[in-house]
Design a protein around this motif. Structure first.
Motif, PDB file in Angstrom:
ATOM      1  N   ALA A   1       0.711  -1.017  -0.075  1.00 11.06           N
ATOM      2  CA  ALA A   1      -0.001  -0.083  -0.036  1.00 11.06           C
ATOM      3  C   ALA A   1       0.823   1.289   0.052  1.00 11.06           C
ATOM      4  N   VAL A   2       0.426   2.226  -0.745  1.00 14.81           N
ATOM      5  CA  VAL A   2       1.459   3.478  -1.117  1.00 14.81           C
ATOM      6  C   VAL A   2       0.426   4.511  -0.665  1.00 14.81           C
ATOM      7  N   THR A   3       1.120   5.809  -0.157  1.00 14.24           N
ATOM      8  CA  THR A   3       0.337   6.915  -0.038  1.00 14.24           C
ATOM      9  C   THR A   3       0.300   7.819  -1.256  1.00 14.24           C
ATOM     10  N   ILE A   4      -1.091   8.291  -1.586  1.00  6.96           N
ATOM     11  CA  ILE A   4      -1.319   8.901  -2.848  1.00  6.96           C
ATOM     12  C   ILE A   4      -1.326  10.717  -2.387  1.00  6.96           C
ATOM     13  N   ASN A   5      -0.649  11.412  -3.106  1.00  6.80           N
ATOM     14  CA  ASN A   5      -0.568  12.884  -2.852  1.00  6.80           C
ATOM     15  C   ASN A   5      -1.629  13.457  -3.693  1.00  6.80           C
ATOM     16  N   ASN A   6      -2.367  14.457  -3.191  1.00  4.49           N
ATOM     17  CA  ASN A   6      -3.394  15.232  -3.907  1.00  4.49           C
ATOM     18  C   ASN A   6      -4.131  14.275  -4.539  1.00  4.49           C
ATOM     19  N   PRO A   7      -4.943  13.226  -3.826  1.00  9.22           N
ATOM     20  CA  PRO A   7      -5.965  12.327  -4.393  1.00  9.22           C
ATOM     21  C   PRO A   7      -7.082  12.877  -5.091  1.00  9.22           C
ATOM     22  N   GLY A   8      -7.265  14.086  -4.850  1.00  8.02           N
ATOM     23  CA  GLY A   8      -8.459  14.722  -5.353  1.00  8.02           C
ATOM     24  C   GLY A   8      -8.359  15.406  -6.634  1.00  8.02           C
ATOM     25  N   GLY A   9      -7.004  15.533  -6.862  1.00  7.60           N
ATOM     26  CA  GLY A   9      -6.507  16.376  -8.017  1.00  7.60           C
ATOM     27  C   GLY A   9      -6.544  15.757  -9.380  1.00  7.60           C
ATOM     28  N   ILE A  10      -6.403  16.801 -10.444  1.00  6.28           N
ATOM     29  CA  ILE A  10      -6.240  16.157 -11.548  1.00  6.28           C
ATOM     30  C   ILE A  10      -5.215  15.366 -11.985  1.00  6.28           C
ATOM     31  N   SER A  11      -3.961  15.594 -11.092  1.00  2.96           N
ATOM     32  CA  SER A  11      -2.869  14.894 -11.042  1.00  2.96           C
ATOM     33  C   SER A  11      -2.502  14.390  -9.666  1.00  2.96           C
ATOM     34  N   ALA A  12      -2.119  13.310  -9.721  1.00  5.08           N
ATOM     35  CA  ALA A  12      -1.646  12.982  -8.163  1.00  5.08           C
ATOM     36  C   ALA A  12      -0.177  12.033  -8.321  1.00  5.08           C
ATOM     37  N   THR A  13       0.478  12.030  -7.071  1.00  7.37           N
ATOM     38  CA  THR A  13       1.957  11.437  -7.100  1.00  7.37           C
ATOM     39  C   THR A  13       1.740  10.154  -5.754  1.00  7.37           C
ATOM     40  N   PHE A  14       2.757   9.515  -6.105  1.00  5.93           N
ATOM     41  CA  PHE A  14       3.239   8.225  -5.091  1.00  5.93           C
ATOM     42  C   PHE A  14       4.527   7.885  -5.351  1.00  5.93           C
ATOM     43  N   THR A  15       5.096   7.610  -4.287  1.00  4.29           N
ATOM     44  CA  THR A  15       6.768   7.032  -4.386  1.00  4.29           C
ATOM     45  C   THR A  15       6.625   5.353  -4.485  1.00  4.29           C
ATOM     46  N   ALA A  16       7.261   4.878  -5.622  1.00  2.54           N
ATOM     47  CA  ALA A  16       7.274   3.469  -5.906  1.00  2.54           C
ATOM     48  C   ALA A  16       8.126   2.819  -4.871  1.00  2.54           C
ATOM     49  N   PRO A  17       7.486   1.602  -4.127  1.00  3.31           N
ATOM     50  CA  PRO A  17       7.934   1.229  -2.753  1.00  3.31           C
ATOM     51  C   PRO A  17       9.018   0.068  -3.131  1.00  3.31           C
ATOM     52  N   PRO A  18       9.876   0.066  -1.978  1.00  2.00           N
ATOM     53  CA  PRO A  18      11.080  -0.998  -2.358  1.00  2.00           C
ATOM     54  C   PRO A  18      10.550  -2.369  -2.674  1.00  2.00           C
ATOM     55  N   GLU A  19      11.307  -2.944  -3.579  1.00  2.00           N
ATOM     56  CA  GLU A  19      11.004  -4.368  -3.583  1.00  2.00           C
ATOM     57  C   GLU A  19      12.300  -5.550  -3.643  1.00  2.00           C
ATOM     58  N   GLN A  20      11.848  -6.738  -3.363  1.00  2.00           N
ATOM     59  CA  GLN A  20      12.818  -7.794  -3.491  1.00  2.00           C
ATOM     60  C   GLN A  20      13.174  -8.312  -4.633  1.00  2.00           C
ATOM     61  N   TYR A  21      14.291  -8.049  -5.159  1.00  2.00           N
ATOM     62  CA  TYR A  21      14.871  -8.476  -6.311  1.00  2.00           C
ATOM     63  C   TYR A  21      14.527  -9.666  -6.813  1.00  2.00           C
ATOM     64  N   PRO A  22      14.194 -10.425  -7.652  1.00  2.00           N
ATOM     65  CA  PRO A  22      13.765  -9.640  -8.859  1.00  2.00           C
ATOM     66  C   PRO A  22      12.202  -9.396  -9.041  1.00  2.00           C
ATOM     67  N   ASN A  23      11.555  -9.837  -8.067  1.00  2.00           N
ATOM     68  CA  ASN A  23       9.987 -10.229  -8.153  1.00  2.00           C
ATOM     69  C   ASN A  23       9.443  -8.837  -8.605  1.00  2.00           C
ATOM     70  N   GLY A  24       9.440  -7.750  -7.987  1.00  2.00           N
ATOM     71  CA  GLY A  24       8.704  -6.596  -8.217  1.00  2.00           C
ATOM     72  C   GLY A  24       7.174  -6.903  -8.016  1.00  2.00           C
ATOM     73  N   GLU A  25       6.450  -5.905  -8.460  1.00  2.00           N
ATOM     74  CA  GLU A  25       4.973  -6.061  -8.233  1.00  2.00           C
ATOM     75  C   GLU A  25       4.130  -5.016  -9.159  1.00  2.00           C
ATOM     76  N   THR A  26       2.875  -5.360  -9.070  1.00  2.00           N
ATOM     77  CA  THR A  26       2.009  -4.468 -10.177  1.00  2.00           C
ATOM     78  C   THR A  26       1.098  -3.612  -9.216  1.00  2.00           C
ATOM     79  N   LEU A  27       1.113  -2.513  -9.200  1.00  2.00           N
ATOM     80  CA  LEU A  27      -0.099  -1.608  -8.538  1.00  2.00           C
ATOM     81  C   LEU A  27      -1.280  -1.173  -9.495  1.00  2.00           C
ATOM     82  N   ARG A  28      -2.347  -1.222  -8.697  1.00  2.00           N
ATOM     83  CA  ARG A  28      -3.407  -0.859  -9.491  1.00  2.00           C
ATOM     84  C   ARG A  28      -3.996   0.485  -9.032  1.00  2.00           C
ATOM     85  N   PHE A  29      -4.310   1.460  -9.790  1.00  2.00           N
ATOM     86  CA  PHE A  29      -5.049   2.728  -9.335  1.00  2.00           C
ATOM     87  C   PHE A  29      -6.171   3.001  -9.713  1.00  2.00           C
TER      88      PHE A  29
END
Length: 691
Positions: free
Chosen positions: A182-210
């Motif tokens: 789970a990540v924190t979404i900055n400005n979730p009510g705006g026309i644009s929003a940001t978040f910081t990609a979380p650290p991952e255990q190589y090489p798995n990675g993951e796919t986030l859905r917004f």
């Protein structure tokens, strides 16, 4: 405060001002009628007609419309039978508005006749849902970012088909069955929003859905965007450990467990030998394990005795690291003596004293090469008959101290050579000359000679002088010397049988005989005898009692398939038929004439040679057949008919002849052929014409 001003319809004013008229005797009932009735599917902004003109009494009522909703809808021409209003804007689910029509009768004295009716108008919402469009700034589908990156979610591609203002809402969608970070979404009510990609255990990675949800205040729409978070790999570190020296053949273990991956991920291992000789046998070793165990190889080429090994470790990102070590192999292997028999050497005696034995063993050291071999007794010595002698050999390499090899073997001289057997070549094929085959003598053609014992007796089966059957027979011969060494051999004796059996008739029919039909003797039999097969079965064919010439064949086949035959020919003579007698004329070309329906006696005689036959069984048939009258060329001769009588065939013993009374058909002008046939097939025929 505005004053309420009431306006009465003109008809009502006239009614008030006019002089009183006489009231009708009855009032027509007032009836409010709305046309059309309930209306649906009305679009906002359109003009809606409220029509009460069909109300009763027709064209003689006062109409009044009112809105039943709050707030009330503004109605134009509210106090007329034809009123209108403008459909207002409505929410997403639309809105239904209700109206009432009140009619009052304008007939004189009937103002109490009042009726009301309601109707509804459904207004649709024509608003269109907005279009949601979500993207990642600076990215292309499919979106992928490295761990730790600042990601901007962009909704600027969203739009409202109706041109209205939009609101935005960004949320992260997490499936409980497949949880992600789970990540924190900055400005979730705006026309644009940001978040910081979380650290991952190589090489798995993951796919986030917004999920982006856009709304125009009435309707909303949503779309999802997927962002693949990729981990960043760091190369691993390889470390190996191994012993400095090892003896040939001893186990050796190379360890790589101290290798590591800064990312904490798993490592794969790959071992290999970098330098040799000697070469280690790694075919049965798992070269992908964290440590490698195998047996130290044998030294094979002087002066090479060191091995180098390398380890490559690979992390999940395919980054690698290498390390190596060296091991010295100590020579502890003695030479190998070659050419020494592994089992006892058996020499064949060349004389009663024994036999000489030669041998030339060699020695080879895998590391130092060829070395000398010393044996006792030496090669070429004479070894006694029936005695086992041990030969001892040794060889040493150049190591300090030397590695020594020893070997021994035994030599024994024996007599195992069988006599030399002399046999004739294959005999035959010889024609069979006695019952069962042929007598064959071969004794002078067989002999046996042994190197030690001299001449030996020979035994053969079947024996010389025996009767050999037709076909190929194997003669097996053998001879043994004093040491029971046996020689054996064989040859073929072939006997043929090409002579057919002799065949003879047995019976009462001789060649050239002649018999009358009915006097032919019974079928003869035959006998047959063959030189080799003896008596064989014989059969006679061609026998017949019918009239004509016959040839009989006696046939016999022996066991070899040879066929013998004998033939006899005889003749079966036919009977003699005489007649027809008077009154029938038998002159050639004569057509006997008779009255139809009359009875004509047909008289004839039958002779077997000179013997007259009197039994009616000698006659097989009397037949009549219609013929063409023109087929008989000649004269017609009337036949004296008898009175009607029996038509049965009989033999008249007084006249000495057969009589058949033929009762002619009753149809005139028809010609007939009358045929008498006897058992032997003889015939007499007379032609008749009916009148």
């Amino acid at each position: 405060m505005k004053k309420r001003v009431s306006f009465l319809p003109m008809a009502a004013i006239l009614l008030v001002a006019a002089p009183a008229l006489a009231a009708p005797s009855t009032c027509q009932k007032a009836q409010a009628i709305i046309n059309p009735g309930n209306q649906v599917g009305v679009k906002p902004g359109s003009t809606v007609f409220l029509d009460g003109t069909n109300s009763n009494p027709k064209d003689n009522v006062a109409c009044a419309w009112r809105s039943l909703d709050s707030p009330a809808i503004t109605i134009s021409n509210q106090n007329t039978c034809n009123a209108t209003f403008t459909a207002p804007e409505v929410g997403p689910s639309g809105q239904t508005y209700n109206f009432e029509l009140k009619v009052t009768s304008l007939e004189t004295g009937c103002s109490s006749q009042v009726d009301t009716k309601t109707t509804s108008v459904s207004v649709l919402n024509t608003n269109h849902p907005p279009v949601a469009s979500a993207a990642v700034v600076g990215g292309v589908l499919p979106y992928s970012v490295n761990e730790g990156a600042l990601v901007t979610l962009d909704a600027s591609g969203s739009s409202d088909p109706d041109g209205g203002a939009l609101s935005y809402s960004w949320t992260q969608i997490i499936d409980p069955a497949n949880p992600v970070t789970a990540v924190t979404i900055n400005n979730p009510g705006g026309i644009s929003a940001t978040f910081t990609a979380p650290p991952e255990q190589y090489p798995n990675g993951e796919t986030l859905r917004f999920r982006l949800t856009v709304s125009d205040g009435y309707l909303s729409n949503a779309t999802d965007v997927l962002v693949q978070i990729v981990s960043v790999n760091v190369a691993p570190t390889a470390k190996v450990s191994c012993p400095e020296t090892v003896n040939e053949g001893d186990p050796i273990t190379l360890k790589g467990q101290d290798s590591s991956d800064p990312d904490g991920g798993p490592l794969t291992y790959q071992w290999s030998q970098l330098e040799g000789l000697p070469n280690a046998d790694l075919s049965q070793t798992d070269l992908t394990a964290s440590q490698m165990a195998f047996a130290a190889p044998k030294l094979s080429s002087f002066p090479y005795d060191k091995m180098s090994f390398g380890l490559t470790v690979t992390d999940n990102g395919k980054l690698t690291a290498d390390a190596s070590c060296q091991v010295k192999v100590n020579d502890i292997t003695p030479p190998v003596i070659n050419g020494v028999p592994e089992v006892e050497v058996v020499k064949e005696a060349t004389s009663a004293a024994g036999a000489a034995a030669t041998f030339a063993p060699t020695a080879h050291d895998a590391y130092y090469g060829d070395v000398d071999v010393i044996c006792d007794p030496v090669t070429g010595s004479t070894f006694p008959l029936d005695v086992t002698t041990t030969v001892k050999c040794s060889a040493s390499d150049l190591a300090t101290p030397p590695n020594k090899a020893e070997a021994s073997f035994t030599v024994k001289v024996v007599d195992t050579t069988p006599p030399e057997l002399t046999l004739p070549g294959n005999i035959g094929p010889t024609e069979g000359n006695t019952l069962g085959g042929a007598t064959i003598n071969y004794a002078d053609a067989v002999s046996a000679l042994d190197l030690v014992d001299g001449k030996d007796a020979v035994s053969c089966l079947p024996t010389s002088g025996a009767v050999f059957p037709v076909g190929a027979t194997t003669v097996n011969c053998s001879a043994s010397d004093v040491h029971k060494n046996q020689a054996s051999g064989s040859f073929l004796v072939t006997v043929k049988d090409t002579t057919p059996p002799a065949v003879a008739f047995a019976g009462n029919i001789a060649d050239g005989d002649s018999f009358y039909f009915g006097q032919v003797p019974a079928a003869p039999t035959c006998t047959a005898n063959d030189i080799v097969s003896g008596a064989v079965e014989c059969q006679v064919s061609g026998y017949s009692t019918l009239v004509g010439s016959h040839t009989m064949t006696a046939t016999a086949k022996d066991k070899a398939g040879n066929t013998g035959t004998s033939t006899r020919t005889y003749t079966t003579e036919p009977w003699t038929l005489k007649g027809f007698y008077n009154p029938v004329v038998m002159t050639s070309g004569t057509l006997n004439t008779a009255k139809g329906g009359s009875t004509i006696p047909l008289k004839f005689e039958v002779f077997m040679g000179s013997t007259e036959l009197t039994n009616i069984s000698s006659v097989s048939s009397v037949q009549t057949q219609v013929i063409g009258c023109t087929t008989v060329a000649g004269t017609e001769d009337p036949v004296e008919a008898t009175t009607t009588g029996s038509t049965a065939l009989r033999y008249d013993t007084t006249a000495g002849q057969f009589v058949f009374n033929w009762q002619t058909p009753k149809t005139p002008g028809i010609c007939y052929a009358v045929t008498v046939t006897t058992l032997d097939g003889s015939k007499i025929i007379a032609n008749f014409k009916l009148k």
